[in-house]
Design an enzyme around this catalytic site. Structure first.
Site, PDB file in Angstrom:
ATOM      1  N   ASP A 104       0.410  -1.712   0.098  1.00  0.00           N
ATOM      2  CA  ASP A 104       0.094   0.112   0.140  1.00  0.00           C
ATOM      3  C   ASP A 104       0.789   1.270  -0.025  1.00  0.00           C
ATOM      4  O   ASP A 104       0.311   2.149   0.280  1.00  0.00           O
ATOM      5  CB  ASP A 104      -1.038   0.158   0.985  1.00  0.00           C
ATOM      6  N   LYS A 105       2.580   1.062  -0.363  1.00  0.00           N
ATOM      7  CA  LYS A 105       2.929   2.176  -0.163  1.00  0.00           C
ATOM      8  C   LYS A 105       3.597   2.417  -1.143  1.00  0.00           C
ATOM      9  O   LYS A 105       4.503   0.914  -1.608  1.00  0.00           O
ATOM     10  CB  LYS A 105       4.166   1.911   0.801  1.00  0.00           C
ATOM     11  N   THR A 106       3.720   3.501  -2.464  1.00  0.00           N
ATOM     12  CA  THR A 106       3.561   3.899  -3.679  1.00  0.00           C
ATOM     13  C   THR A 106       5.731   3.631  -3.709  1.00  0.00           C
ATOM     14  O   THR A 106       5.853   3.235  -4.601  1.00  0.00           O
ATOM     15  CB  THR A 106       2.754   4.643  -3.900  1.00  0.00           C
ATOM     16  N   ARG A 152       0.273  11.595 -13.257  1.00  0.00           N
ATOM     17  CA  ARG A 152       0.093  12.236 -12.470  1.00  0.00           C
ATOM     18  C   ARG A 152       0.371  13.580 -12.043  1.00  0.00           C
ATOM     19  O   ARG A 152       1.141  14.338 -12.542  1.00  0.00           O
ATOM     20  CB  ARG A 152       0.884  12.467 -10.896  1.00  0.00           C
TER      21      ARG A 152
END
Length: 216
Positions: free
Chosen positions: A73-75, A159
């Protein structure tokens, strides 16, 4: 005969977990030697870093073969927070320099490399020297052009980040600073107080442009 049979079953139940010392030593030696085969494996060599796999413990060797999926869950765990700059939209114009952003500011790369030079802030306005050696002043933003480019980059999975500014008077700054200080001291409705402080300044902004990056 019945007593001997029951004693034998009790013996098997009580001592079935006992492992001979020789077997334990054999298993540990196998794990230890297996860790070296992992470090010698050419398919696990990282050419970019020039390093091989490092085995810090040999207790998990046999369990690695059972791993089929890795979730995170950590990019930054997989991407190392290494972002590649794709393009930027300044005053409605799109520029695509080939530079790598690692969480650092590269203003000179973005503008000197493209023929634009930031000069100074004069009378509340920025002065930029363009490719024709002419001085331009940034006073407003081209919202529709930047919005269209941001939507285009978002569809491509990049992004996006819009950059804008707004000059604040001393009274406005004191008001926002007071609300933020109050929000830090409050245990209830803290998020609401912070949002109220940001709402006072995040309006009537002058749009400068937008950026687009992706995980390298």
């Amino acid at each position: 005969l019945i007593r001997a049979f029951t004693d034998f079953l009790a013996f098997m139940v009580l001592f079935n977990y006992i492992i001979p010392v020789s077997m334990y030593v054999t298993v540990e030696m196998q794990k230890f030697l297996g860790s070296y085969f992992m470090m010698w494996d050419d398919e696990m060599f990282d050419e970019e870093l020039g390093e091989r796999a490092v085995v810090n413990t040999s207790d998990l060797n046999e369990e690695l073969g059972q791993v089929e999926y890795v979730f995170t869950d950590k990019t930054g765990t997989l991407t190392e927070n290494n972002m590649e700059f794709i393009e930027c939209c300044v005053d409605g114009n799109v520029y695509v320099p080939h530079v790598i952003c690692n969480g650092q500011e590269h203003e000179e790369l973005f503008f000197r490399a493209l023929g634009f030079t930031y000069l100074r802030l004069k009378d509340g306005q920025m002065e930029i020297l363009n490719r024709e050696d002419e001085i331009e002043r940034v006073i407003s933003g081209k919202v529709e052009q930047v919005k269209a480019r941001v939507e285009h980059n978002a569809v491509e999975g990049l992004r996006t980040l819009c950059v804008a500014y707004r000059p604040l008077s001393a009274e406005q700054y004191e008001q926002v600073c007071h609300l933020l200080t109050r929000a830090k001291l409050e245990f209830q409705d803290q998020d609401k107080l912070v949002a109220e402080a940001y709402d006072l300044i995040e309006r009537d902004l002058i749009l400068l442009g937008a950026t687009a990056v992706e995980d390298r």
